[in-house]
Structure formats: C-alpha cells, structure tokens
Write an enzyme that holds these catalytic residues in place. Sequence first.
Site, PDB file in Angstrom:
ATOM      1  N   CYS A 295       5.647  -2.407   1.298  1.00 25.14           N
ATOM      2  CA  CYS A 295       6.144  -3.608   1.481  1.00 25.14           C
ATOM      3  C   CYS A 295       6.179  -4.340   2.758  1.00 25.14           C
ATOM      4  O   CYS A 295       5.588  -4.497   3.507  1.00 25.14           O
ATOM      5  CB  CYS A 295       7.534  -3.687   0.176  1.00 25.14           C
ATOM      6  SG  CYS A 295       7.718  -5.486  -0.078  1.00 25.14           S
TER       7      CYS A 295
ATOM      8  N   GLU B 227       1.472  -0.976  -4.320  1.00 31.20           N
ATOM      9  CA  GLU B 227       2.066  -0.046  -5.002  1.00 31.20           C
ATOM     10  C   GLU B 227       3.338  -0.598  -5.901  1.00 31.20           C
ATOM     11  O   GLU B 227       3.016  -1.332  -6.539  1.00 31.20           O
ATOM     12  CB  GLU B 227       3.579  -1.059  -3.557  1.00 31.20           C
ATOM     13  CG  GLU B 227       5.314  -1.918  -4.037  1.00 31.20           C
ATOM     14  CD  GLU B 227       5.499  -2.070  -2.963  1.00 31.20           C
ATOM     15  OE1 GLU B 227       7.230  -1.472  -3.208  1.00 31.20           O
ATOM     16  OE2 GLU B 227       5.607  -3.454  -2.786  1.00 31.20           O
TER      17      GLU B 227
ATOM     18  N   LYS C 293       8.678   5.562   0.923  1.00 30.37           N
ATOM     19  CA  LYS C 293       8.824   4.340   1.994  1.00 30.37           C
ATOM     20  C   LYS C 293      10.047   4.261   2.622  1.00 30.37           C
ATOM     21  O   LYS C 293      11.155   5.250   1.452  1.00 30.37           O
ATOM     22  CB  LYS C 293       9.144   3.149   0.885  1.00 30.37           C
ATOM     23  CG  LYS C 293       9.611   1.509   1.648  1.00 30.37           C
ATOM     24  CD  LYS C 293       9.746   0.877   1.016  1.00 30.37           C
ATOM     25  CE  LYS C 293      10.408  -0.649   1.336  1.00 30.37           C
ATOM     26  NZ  LYS C 293      10.128  -1.397   0.739  1.00 30.37           N
TER      27      LYS C 293
END
Length: 512
Positions: free
Chosen positions: A389, A271, A337
């Site tokens: 995440c 990420e 995301k």
Amino acid sequence: MVSKLDKYWQHPALYWPLLILFAAATPFTFAPYYHFWLMPLIFGAFVRLIELRPRFAVSSAYLFGLTAYTTQFYWIHTALHDVSGLPDLYAVPLTFLLPAYLALYPALCFWLWKKFTLPRGIKIGLVLPILWTLTEFARERFLTGFGWGAIGYSQITPDSPLAGFAPLGGIHMVTLATAFLGVWLVLASNNTARSGKRLLPIILIAALLAAGYTARQTDFTRPDGSRSTVALLQGNIDQTLKWREDQVIPTIQKYYEQVGKTTADIVILPETAIPVMRQNLPENILAKFAEQAQNNGSALAVGISQYTSDGNGYENAVINLTGYQENNQDGIPYYAKNHLVPFGEYKPLPFLTTPLYKMMDMPLSDFRKGGGKQSALLMKNQKIAFNICYEDGFGDELIAAAKDATLLANASNMAWYGKSNAMYQHLQQSQARAMELGRYMVRATNTGATAIISPKGNIIAQAQPDTETVLEGHIKGYVGETPYMKTGSSWWLMGILALAALILFIFRNKEH
C-alpha cells in the site's frame, strides 16, 4: 513582466482569488496529468503573491496549502462516502480534516521565513526553498507522516530534468530543486532588478537544469545479469463486496484461475487478495495455489492478512508460496507491512474513532506492525523487497531492504478510492522509489494502477485500470547503490538546515 502584474495581483479583489486559483491548479502537475512544467510556475507565482502582501504571509500559505491539498486529495471523500457509506454530514468535514492539518506545514514555512531579515535575493532565492523542503520533510515524518503532494513528485516524469535529483538525494532533493527553480524564475523576471542581478538567477536556472539532466543520464546501479518474466494479477474486486462472506469463494476462484493462465517466472497477487485470515483458510487452498504455480514453473506471492505469531493481533502480509508444503503454515516466508495507515489500519484515538468505524463497518482496522528490517523474499532468481500500500510513499524506509534486493514490488488495494486520481498519484510515488533505489518496481493492485516501472522511473507496461486482467512483462535484476541509498535524506537535509542557520548568523552579526 512581474512589476506590471504586481499592481493587479496585490489588489485584495484579485489577491485571494489568485492564491486559490494557483493552489487549485496543483493537481494538474501530478499524475495522471504530468504537467511537470507547471509546478515551478505555480510555486513562483505563489511566492510572488506573498511577497506583495507579506503581512498575510502565514494566512496566505495556509490557504494555499488547504486549497492545494483539498483538491489533490478529494478522493478521501470517495473512500468515506462512496465506499464506506458514511453520510455527507460526517464525510464532508472529515474530508477537509487532513488538508486542514497538512496546510499547517506551508504556514509554518512562511512563519519561519518571516523571521529572517535578509537581502531579498538570499531570503527568496536561498532560504525559502530550504525552509519549504524542511517543512515538507517534517510533514512526511511527524505523526506517522503523509508525504503525498510534495512538489517534488510533480517532476517524476521522463520529461523533467529535475527528476534526475531523485537518485542523488531522494524526493526531497527533487522538491528542493523544484522550489529553487520556482523562486529563481521570480528573481530572473523582476524588471526592476539590475541586469547583473537578473543574470545570476538565469545562470543558476541553467546550472540546475543541466545538473538534473546529467544525473538523469547517469546509471548508479547495474543489471546483475538475471532476467525474469513477471505476471501481476489485477482482480478488480469491488471494495463494497470484498469482505462479504458470499464473495470469498468467487474471489479465491478468480485469482486461482488467473494464476493458472500464466507461465511467468514470478506471479504476484495484490494486497489482501485473499479476503480471509491465512490461518483460517483450509490448508489445501494455499496448497492448490502453490501447486498451480509450480506446475506452470512460477514462483507465487499472495497478499493476505494473517494472525501475528503471538496470536494477539493480525498483520497485512505478502506470503511467498514458492515451495509451499501443506501442514507447514508456520514455515511460510512473508513480508508484513510495517508502516500502517492511521485511522485506516489502526486506531490512534480509539475512544473518538470507534463510533465512526462502526458506522462505516470497516473490517480489519487494528493491524499490528510487521517490524523493522525484513528480509527480501527469494522468488526464482530475484530477491524481492516488498512493500504494501502506501509504504512506497516513504523512500527512506525502503533503503535497507532495497540494498539486499534485486527487484522492488508493491502490493496495493486502491479500490477504496474508486476511479479517482489516488491510484495515479500512488503510481507516481512508485516511479520515484524506482529512481531513488535504482531498481525495477512492479506493482500488483486490485483495481489499478498495476504497472512495471524501470529503474529510470519510466512506466514500461501498465494494465487498464478497473478491469480484471493479468499484466505480464520482463524485468532485470539490479544491484548496486545510488547516492541516495548511501545517505538517505537526513544527512543532506541537516546540511541545508545548518546552511540556513549559518546565513542567519552571518547577517545578524553584520547588523550588529
């Protein structure tokens, strides 16, 4: 055994310390300790304590939750104080803020439980596990949700038969099974009960364990015949240095060199591995990464932030540089995301939190959502459903993408939490998702836990945390659907809610 302990446990001098002790022991049931057998015992002891002093059920449940979640999520202080530099004057109370909120859910569970006037066996042995599971589900959903610490995660290990319920109904079914096991142990160990009443919970325990074990041995998905080598890059970039301008070039150079050292079919960076907005990068940087990978026969995915298509915000993304051509930035396939971290990636209460953000000097704290269902990224012979995440903490949200994918991948940066247990707790959630969705899960992280996880939830390869390394391994593409993928959690949870309502209705009618 229980009756002999009761007279000691219910004494005020022991009751509250025992409650705190049991709650404080819960972190040892999760990764990295994996003492899965301890959670049903803790849960059963907790329930028995409340049985002894039912007048304090709600306050006891709140204290239990507050203690459990504080000891499990102590790493919040690491992120606030050690990494972000927030003084303890603010960091300590803010560390307790999340556990104080999460503890409301166990309290709600026992507040509802007290409303039921039922025989003990039904109230303890059936209704309580249902209410606990429903409030855990609510905790995962309400106000964007936070499902970490659900008791079902303690069973996500190769040694627990209860993990077999994950592909059947997801982590909440594992939570339900864990709660059932805990309360049935209490009922089975009650010396004052007649032998017949003690035999029933013993039979139920045996049936529960047998069902979980059988499900654990069942293959609900199947290999599609494809095989790939993967390389997961772990840069080990210190969070306090990550966004500094003088570290941008060294960081890019580090990852560029790592990409050049592997000939794996699929290469994945963590990420926000590149600490610059994609559109602000010189185009030749991405072209060089793509060329480096192509020369080695690799498909390459890179974690990076980028401006949204309308230019009015930015998003946390993984971009697929396979076949990338310079001067074609708009044509890059990517995953953005969707489930953002409140207070970390966006400001739910900007008028209150903005001063804190300024004190902590947090970069990129106002991301935009990537949108609902996004297509899997095609890399070599695998269709990869990415998540970023803590998105892999929400199993139901990954189902749609997983149906069209042969491989799951998580890109994370856990450097915010130092050398704490946060990375291992996150890893255990990825293990749960692999089991629920019946596919390999690969994890590329900045500092750990970088790993390859089998469809059975077993960790088959893991990089040493807090080191600069490349983890390489083999995976197979999988297709098909687990029972959980067909229904998600909501349908069977509504079923047990209806069951609890039916039980209450029947016994209230009997009273009248």
